[in-house]
Scaffold this motif. Structure first.
Motif, PDB file in Angstrom:
ATOM      1  N   LEU A  76       0.823  -1.202   0.000  1.00 19.40           N
ATOM      2  CA  LEU A  76       0.000   0.000   0.000  1.00 19.40           C
ATOM      3  C   LEU A  76       0.865   1.263   0.000  1.00 19.40           C
ATOM      4  O   LEU A  76       0.562   2.236  -0.683  1.00 19.40           O
ATOM      5  CB  LEU A  76      -0.948  -0.005   1.195  1.00 19.40           C
ATOM      6  CG  LEU A  76      -2.004  -1.125   1.183  1.00 19.40           C
ATOM      7  CD1 LEU A  76      -2.790  -1.118   2.491  1.00 19.40           C
ATOM      8  CD2 LEU A  76      -2.920  -1.013  -0.023  1.00 19.40           C
ATOM      9  N   ARG A  77       1.954   1.224   0.750  1.00 21.52           N
ATOM     10  CA  ARG A  77       2.875   2.366   0.794  1.00 21.52           C
ATOM     11  C   ARG A  77       3.444   2.636  -0.602  1.00 21.52           C
ATOM     12  O   ARG A  77       3.520   3.781  -1.045  1.00 21.52           O
ATOM     13  CB  ARG A  77       4.008   2.087   1.794  1.00 21.52           C
ATOM     14  CG  ARG A  77       4.842   3.295   2.140  1.00 21.52           C
ATOM     15  CD  ARG A  77       5.817   3.037   3.296  1.00 21.52           C
ATOM     16  NE  ARG A  77       5.100   2.631   4.502  1.00 21.52           N
ATOM     17  CZ  ARG A  77       5.127   1.382   5.018  1.00 21.52           C
ATOM     18  NH1 ARG A  77       5.841   0.439   4.466  1.00 21.52           N
ATOM     19  NH2 ARG A  77       4.453   1.094   6.111  1.00 21.52           N
ATOM     20  N   TYR A  81      -0.202   4.952  -0.291  1.00 21.08           N
ATOM     21  CA  TYR A  81      -1.060   4.970   0.897  1.00 21.08           C
ATOM     22  C   TYR A  81      -0.236   4.640   2.135  1.00 21.08           C
ATOM     23  O   TYR A  81       0.298   3.539   2.251  1.00 21.08           O
ATOM     24  CB  TYR A  81      -2.183   3.938   0.774  1.00 21.08           C
ATOM     25  CG  TYR A  81      -3.149   4.234  -0.340  1.00 21.08           C
ATOM     26  CD1 TYR A  81      -4.274   5.013  -0.118  1.00 21.08           C
ATOM     27  CD2 TYR A  81      -2.936   3.725  -1.617  1.00 21.08           C
ATOM     28  CE1 TYR A  81      -5.170   5.291  -1.136  1.00 21.08           C
ATOM     29  CE2 TYR A  81      -3.820   3.996  -2.650  1.00 21.08           C
ATOM     30  CZ  TYR A  81      -4.936   4.778  -2.404  1.00 21.08           C
ATOM     31  OH  TYR A  81      -5.803   5.049  -3.413  1.00 21.08           O
ATOM     32  N   VAL A  83      -0.204   3.447   5.629  1.00 22.16           N
ATOM     33  CA  VAL A  83      -1.078   2.702   6.530  1.00 22.16           C
ATOM     34  C   VAL A  83      -0.203   2.029   7.585  1.00 22.16           C
ATOM     35  O   VAL A  83       0.725   1.290   7.245  1.00 22.16           O
ATOM     36  CB  VAL A  83      -1.906   1.641   5.763  1.00 22.16           C
ATOM     37  CG1 VAL A  83      -2.772   0.846   6.716  1.00 22.16           C
ATOM     38  CG2 VAL A  83      -2.762   2.299   4.688  1.00 22.16           C
ATOM     39  N   ASP A 129     -12.688   3.048   2.198  1.00 20.51           N
ATOM     40  CA  ASP A 129     -12.519   4.277   1.423  1.00 20.51           C
ATOM     41  C   ASP A 129     -12.776   5.513   2.281  1.00 20.51           C
ATOM     42  O   ASP A 129     -12.267   6.588   1.972  1.00 20.51           O
ATOM     43  CB  ASP A 129     -13.432   4.283   0.191  1.00 20.51           C
ATOM     44  CG  ASP A 129     -12.803   3.563  -1.002  1.00 20.51           C
ATOM     45  OD1 ASP A 129     -11.582   3.330  -0.991  1.00 20.51           O
ATOM     46  OD2 ASP A 129     -13.558   3.243  -1.941  1.00 20.51           O
ATOM     47  N   ARG A 132      -9.232   5.972   3.805  1.00 23.23           N
ATOM     48  CA  ARG A 132      -8.356   6.533   2.772  1.00 23.23           C
ATOM     49  C   ARG A 132      -9.057   6.351   1.423  1.00 23.23           C
ATOM     50  O   ARG A 132      -9.268   5.220   0.989  1.00 23.23           O
ATOM     51  CB  ARG A 132      -7.004   5.828   2.700  1.00 23.23           C
ATOM     52  CG  ARG A 132      -6.147   5.903   3.936  1.00 23.23           C
ATOM     53  CD  ARG A 132      -5.298   7.161   3.975  1.00 23.23           C
ATOM     54  NE  ARG A 132      -4.261   7.100   4.972  1.00 23.23           N
ATOM     55  CZ  ARG A 132      -4.450   7.243   6.274  1.00 23.23           C
ATOM     56  NH1 ARG A 132      -5.648   7.426   6.751  1.00 23.23           N
ATOM     57  NH2 ARG A 132      -3.435   7.194   7.117  1.00 23.23           N
ATOM     58  N   LEU A 135      -8.660   3.380  -1.336  1.00 23.39           N
ATOM     59  CA  LEU A 135      -7.952   2.237  -0.742  1.00 23.39           C
ATOM     60  C   LEU A 135      -8.652   0.909  -1.010  1.00 23.39           C
ATOM     61  O   LEU A 135      -7.991  -0.123  -1.146  1.00 23.39           O
ATOM     62  CB  LEU A 135      -7.786   2.459   0.761  1.00 23.39           C
ATOM     63  CG  LEU A 135      -6.827   1.539   1.499  1.00 23.39           C
ATOM     64  CD1 LEU A 135      -5.438   1.581   0.892  1.00 23.39           C
ATOM     65  CD2 LEU A 135      -6.764   1.925   2.972  1.00 23.39           C
ATOM     66  N   GLN A 138      -7.318  -1.043  -3.755  1.00 20.72           N
ATOM     67  CA  GLN A 138      -5.987  -1.602  -3.499  1.00 20.72           C
ATOM     68  C   GLN A 138      -6.058  -2.937  -2.758  1.00 20.72           C
ATOM     69  O   GLN A 138      -5.144  -3.751  -2.869  1.00 20.72           O
ATOM     70  CB  GLN A 138      -5.137  -0.614  -2.691  1.00 20.72           C
ATOM     71  CG  GLN A 138      -4.905   0.698  -3.370  1.00 20.72           C
ATOM     72  CD  GLN A 138      -4.112   0.560  -4.651  1.00 20.72           C
ATOM     73  OE1 GLN A 138      -3.133  -0.174  -4.714  1.00 20.72           O
ATOM     74  NE2 GLN A 138      -4.538   1.267  -5.684  1.00 20.72           N
TER      75      GLN A 138
END
Length: 185
Positions: A76-77, A81, A83, A129, A132, A135, A138
């Motif tokens: 995710l990073r 994102y 997290v 969502d 974020r 998201l 993802q």
């Protein structure tokens, strides 16, 4: 049960007494046999997830413990994102184990005593969502064959209680075959 060579590590542990999307991290959590995480809103023999309680409050709680692989946070990073552990609602963040590839009935030995039996996949919902924007796409997508892929972690029930802390070892015991793929619970 078949013991595998796969081992991982607990990165973080989280719990929250309220039904909030994210859970704050703690120095340790206590798993209670047949119930879940002490002090967590999802603790109980019967389902505690609010939408499922509304459907049928007598359903067994197959979602006592939520585990996410820390590698998802890395993925995710890389997609933009940030997290952190616990922010997706998980109780245990691990590293070094392909949680999504485990079969139903796998037993995870967390730390010195606790044992969690894997029941299925977490089914991420639109609340993600709200946390974020974007998201959900993802963590839920489709593979090359068009099948839905859920990356939001796995769920389990506590067979043996005990304290779990960051740095604890995670051992994996696969059930006797044939193995059943994880489905959403």
């Amino acid at each position: 049960m078949t013991v595998t060579a796969a081992t991982g590590t607990v990165v973080a542990v989280s719990r929250d007494e309220g039904h909030h999307f994210s859970k704050p991290t703690h120095e340790s959590i206590r798993l209670l046999a047949g119930l879940g995480v002490e002090g967590d809103a999802h603790l109980g023999v019967t389902v505690q997830h609010r939408s499922r309680v509304a459907q049928d409050p007598t359903q067994p709680n197959l979602r006592q413990v939520h585990l996410i692989h820390g590698e998802l946070h890395d993925e995710l990073r890389a997609a933009g994102y940030e997290v952190a552990p616990g922010e997706l609602g998980e109780n245990v963040t691990t590293r070094g184990i392909d949680l999504l590839g485990l079969p139903v009935g796998t037993r995870l030995r967390l730390g010195g005593q606790a044992v969690v039996e894997v029941t299925g996949l977490r089914n991420p919902c639109v609340q993600i969502d709200g946390f974020r924007s974007g998201l959900l796409k993802q963590v839920v997508g489709r593979d090359e064959r068009g099948r839905v892929v859920r990356k939001g972690g796995i769920m389990g029930v506590v067979l043996t209680g005990g304290e779990v802390r960051p740095g604890d070892r995670v051992g994996v015991e696969l059930p006797e075959g044939p193995h059943r793929r994880l489905e959403r619970v």
